[in-house]
Design an enzyme around this catalytic site. Structure first.
Site, PDB file in Angstrom:
ATOM      1  N   SER A  61      33.709  42.328  37.378  1.00 22.37           N
ATOM      2  CA  SER A  61      34.948  41.867  36.745  1.00 22.37           C
ATOM      3  C   SER A  61      35.374  42.870  35.684  1.00 22.37           C
ATOM      4  O   SER A  61      34.546  43.598  35.123  1.00 22.37           O
ATOM      5  CB  SER A  61      34.734  40.500  36.097  1.00 22.37           C
ATOM      6  OG  SER A  61      33.906  40.645  34.964  1.00 22.37           O
TER       7      SER A  61
ATOM      8  N   ASP B 271      29.578  44.201  43.966  1.00 25.92           N
ATOM      9  CA  ASP B 271      30.664  43.231  44.007  1.00 25.92           C
ATOM     10  C   ASP B 271      30.624  42.532  45.361  1.00 25.92           C
ATOM     11  O   ASP B 271      29.814  42.866  46.219  1.00 25.92           O
ATOM     12  CB  ASP B 271      32.003  43.937  43.779  1.00 25.92           C
ATOM     13  CG  ASP B 271      33.045  43.017  43.167  1.00 25.92           C
ATOM     14  OD1 ASP B 271      32.649  42.105  42.412  1.00 25.92           O
ATOM     15  OD2 ASP B 271      34.240  43.197  43.444  1.00 25.92           O
ATOM     16  N   ILE B 272      31.546  41.611  45.564  1.00 26.63           N
ATOM     17  CA  ILE B 272      31.504  40.802  46.783  1.00 26.63           C
ATOM     18  C   ILE B 272      31.639  41.658  48.044  1.00 26.63           C
ATOM     19  O   ILE B 272      31.069  41.346  49.080  1.00 26.63           O
ATOM     20  CB  ILE B 272      32.580  39.690  46.722  1.00 26.63           C
ATOM     21  CG1 ILE B 272      32.289  38.594  47.715  1.00 26.63           C
ATOM     22  CG2 ILE B 272      33.976  40.228  46.842  1.00 26.63           C
ATOM     23  CD1 ILE B 272      32.921  37.264  47.378  1.00 26.63           C
TER      24      ILE B 272
ATOM     25  N   CYS C 140      32.510  41.804  23.609  1.00 26.27           N
ATOM     26  CA  CYS C 140      31.354  41.024  23.131  1.00 26.27           C
ATOM     27  C   CYS C 140      30.265  40.775  24.171  1.00 26.27           C
ATOM     28  O   CYS C 140      29.081  40.953  23.883  1.00 26.27           O
ATOM     29  CB  CYS C 140      31.826  39.680  22.588  1.00 26.27           C
ATOM     30  SG  CYS C 140      32.927  39.868  21.184  1.00 26.27           S
TER      31      CYS C 140
END
Length: 323
Positions: A183, A205-206, A147
């Site tokens: 994620s 990303d980190i 979603c």
């Protein structure tokens, strides 16, 4: 002298959701009952409860039935199996996190593919990454997409970032997009979907940056991922037309000084990842997407109900022919 106002257009999710809701209402007219969505709440997470209540409110206001079942997490597995086997239940949504580990992934796979409105079943995830858009060989049953990533895509379509002159599946060709968050639930699926539609996507990303593309001239059928050693967000922002951020937590802010002027900015975190100064630099800013996400959920539910109706009609026709 009057102070000049920024030229950034702020687009609220509500306006985008309205257009999608019209589609949903049209589809509902072809169904002779209220589709039933069952939500399972098994965590103490306050954000999960808010999302559950919001889902119920939106569902009830728009011709769907919603039932929230609060279940002890140790009993959730059996409750999901019962809902799978209950013909009255059309769709199932589980509010994560529950255990916050691999057990959550296991629970995602229990939900029947025919009731998984969130698109988290293995078949749906496989199709999404492989750029397979249908569940059947005849290309009549569309695969369900998760979603939140799908909500971002619907927003980009609304903003006309997708180029409708190009063939379906290639409509982001020529677009460079940065997605901040990788994620497994939102960031990585979103990067894959955008790349499968033709974009060059820098996934930040980190600890690193990866680039998702379908190769030079979109020669590949599905996206490939390339590691970008030494790259940081500072390399991505100046070359990106669109910046999409979903970092959880209230401390992270997108470094606007590196962003190109006129970029389109979308925030899908529950926190604001962009400071108010984004309006000085962006051409379009979408500060939140929650309302679009819930309409996409109802759209997925409606698609499942329509698939069920189509399957029943096909079976009836085959039975008539065999008599």
């Amino acid at each position: 002298m009057a102070e000049e106002k920024p030229n950034c257009k702020v687009i609220l999710a509500n306006n985008i959701a309205k257009k999608l809701l019209e589609e949903v209402h049209d589809g509902l007219k072809k169904v002779d009952r209220k589709p039933l969505l069952v939500g399972f709440l098994s965590s103490q997470d306050p954000a999960a409860r808010v999302y559950a209540e919001w889902t119920g409110k939106t569902a009830n206001e728009n011709g769907f039935a919603f039932e929230l079942r609060e279940i002890d997490r140790e009993l959730l597995e059996d409750a999901l199996i019962d809902a799978n086997n209950d013909a009255k239940v059309d769709g199932i949504i589980v509010y994560y996190p529950i255990f916050g580990n691999r057990q959550d992934q296991y629970l995602q796979q229990i939900v029947s593919i025919d009731k998984d409105v969130e698109g988290l079943s293995h078949q749906y995830i496989f199709n999404m990454y492989q750029n397979i858009r249908f569940l059947d060989d005849a290309n009549t049953k569309k695969s369900i997409l998760p979603c939140t990533p799908l909500a971002v895509i619907k927003i980009l379509e609304y903003l006309q970032i997708y180029n409708s002159i190009l063939p379906y599946g290639n409509r982001l060709h020529g677009r460079t997009i940065t997605v901040i968050n990788r994620s497994e639930v939102v960031g990585r699926p979103l990067a894959a979907l955008l790349a499968n539609d033709g974009a060059c996507v820098h996934s930040v990303d980190i600890s690193d940056v990866q680039t998702f593309t379908r190769g030079e001239g979109l020669r590949k059928r599905r996206h490939e991922v390339e590691e970008k050693p030494g790259w940081t967000i500072k390399d991505c922002l100046p070359i990106s037309d669109v910046v999409i951020s979903g970092v959880p937590g209230d401390t992270y802010k997108v470094p606007l000084e590196h962003m190109r002027a006129g970029a389109v900015c979308i925030n899908f975190s529950s926190e604001r990842n962009f400071t108010p100064e984004v309006k000085e630099k962006a051409s379009i800013y979408v500060p939140a997407i929650g309302k679009v996400t819930i309409v996409v959920l109802l759209r997925n539910l409606l698609r499942m109900v329509q698939n069920k109706i189509d399957a029943a009609e096909d079976a009836a026709q085959k039975a008539d022919k065999s008599q």
